[in-house]
Structures are given as structure tokens and as C-alpha cells.
Design a protein around this motif. Structure first.
Motif, short mmCIF file in Angstrom:
data_model
loop_
_atom_site.label_atom_id
_atom_site.label_comp_id
_atom_site.label_asym_id
_atom_site.label_seq_id
_atom_site.Cartn_x
_atom_site.Cartn_y
_atom_site.Cartn_z
N UNK A 98 -24.35 5.58 -15.88
CA UNK A 98 -25.33 4.78 -15.35
C UNK A 98 -26.58 4.78 -15.69
N UNK A 99 -27.01 5.45 -16.46
CA UNK A 99 -28.42 5.60 -17.10
C UNK A 99 -28.56 4.41 -18.33
N UNK A 100 -28.97 3.26 -18.32
CA UNK A 100 -28.92 2.47 -19.35
C UNK A 100 -29.70 3.00 -20.60
N UNK A 101 -29.02 2.85 -21.76
CA UNK A 101 -29.65 3.33 -22.90
C UNK A 101 -29.00 2.98 -24.25
N UNK A 102 -29.78 2.99 -25.36
CA UNK A 102 -29.30 2.64 -26.68
C UNK A 102 -29.39 3.91 -27.51
N UNK A 103 -28.42 4.53 -28.03
CA UNK A 103 -28.71 5.83 -28.76
C UNK A 103 -28.09 5.17 -30.12
N UNK A 104 -29.15 5.92 -31.12
CA UNK A 104 -28.75 5.67 -32.62
C UNK A 104 -28.23 6.67 -32.96
N UNK A 105 -26.83 6.85 -33.29
CA UNK A 105 -26.24 7.56 -34.05
C UNK A 105 -26.72 8.03 -35.57
N UNK A 106 -26.47 6.79 -36.14
CA UNK A 106 -27.27 6.72 -37.48
C UNK A 106 -27.66 5.45 -37.87
#
Ligand code: CUA
Length: 156
Positions: free
Chosen positions: A48-56
Motif C-alpha cells: 500500500x506504499x506507492x513506489x517505483x523500484x528500479x531493479x536494473x
């Protein structure tokens, strides 16, 4: 031995053939349109915490959260050729999650997480639209994914 009426036999054969065509067409479309059938992920409030993770450089993970009447994050930017895992949930009522020009159509449901994987090859702006009536602000509920034209070397 059981006697089967010839017309009944015909119906059974046709039905089985149609079922084979049906299953084959699903498998074919899944491959052709590279669509990932949405799946359910065990619930965790962390989603429920909006985010964009960069894996690579070309792999991303988005925690998309729908609520009245917005998507968070509302504007996402990724380079062309990226593969994105989208985890979708809702803070309140049921919302829809459709990405224009992409074969993505999910429901955002409170208390559950739906996941799909999408590849963005072509640069452009992809609009996310809520397609489930969710109240007076429903028609304004949109987000967008901007796919930027960062050149990448294709491996082929
Ligand atoms: Cu959210 Cu309609």
C-alpha cells in the motif's frame, strides 16, 4: 457395451475439438501478445506504499495504489524496452486499472494484491484509466506511464 447414439457421438467429438481449439487459442494469444495472466499475491500492507523500484536499467517494479480518485504513483517514467512488474491494490473501494495500448486490465481490490508483468517496447505516453465505477470522481481517475526513448541494444 454401451450403445452411443451416432448423433450424440458427433456432438461429443465436435465439443472436444472446440475445446482443443479454445485452449490452443488461449495459449497462442498468451504467447503472441506476451500477456501475463494477472495473478494474486499474498496480502502484505507494504504494497500500500506507492513506489517505483528500479531493479536494473530495464527492469522495474511498481507498487500501484488506487484510491478515490487517483492512482499513486500518478506519473511514472521508464525507458523503452523495460519490463515492469505491477503490483496493484486499493485503499478503499474497487477500482479498475487499464493501461491503454497494452493488454493490461486488472481490478484494484481492497485487501488484495493483483500482479502482472508488462513489457514496454515503444516510447510514448500510456494512459492508465479506472474502468470500474467508484464514485463521483471516477471519470477523472487517471494516471500515466511515460516510456522514454532511451536507446537500448536489442539482443538479436
Ligand atoms: Cu476508480 Cu473508477
Amino acid at each position: 457395451m454401451i450403445k452411443i447414439d451416432p448423433s450424440e457421438k458427433k456432438v461429443i467429438v465436435i465439443t472436444m475439438a472446440l475445446m482443443c481449439v479454445f485452449v490452443f487459442s488461449i495459449l497462442y494469444a498468451k504467447d503472441k501478445y506476451r500477456s501475463d495472466v494477472p495473478e494474486c499475491v499474498p496480502y502484505d500492507a507494504a504494497y500500500l506504499q506507492p513506489k517505483v523500484d528500479t531493479i536494473d536499467k530495464h527492469t522495474y517494479r511498481i507498487f500501484a495504489v488506487a484510491s478515490m480518485w487517483q492512482f499513486e504513483p500518478s506519473s511514472i517514467s521508464i525507458p523503452a524496452g523495460s519490463e515492469v512488474d505491477i503490483f496493484l491494490s486499493s485503499k478503499d473501494v474497487v477500482h479498475g486499472f487499464n493501461i491503454a495500448k497494452k493488454n493490461v486490465n486488472m481490478m484494484a481490490v481492497y485487501g488484495s494484491i493483483n500482479k502482472t508483468t508488462v513489457r514496454f517496447e515503444k516510447p510514448g505516453v500510456y494512459t492508465i484509466t479506472c474502468h470500474e465505477y467508484c464514485g463521483v470522481g471516477h471519470q477523472f481517475m487517471q494516471g500515466q506511464i511515460t516510456v522514454t526513448n532511451n536507446s537500448i541494444t536489442k539482443a538479436n
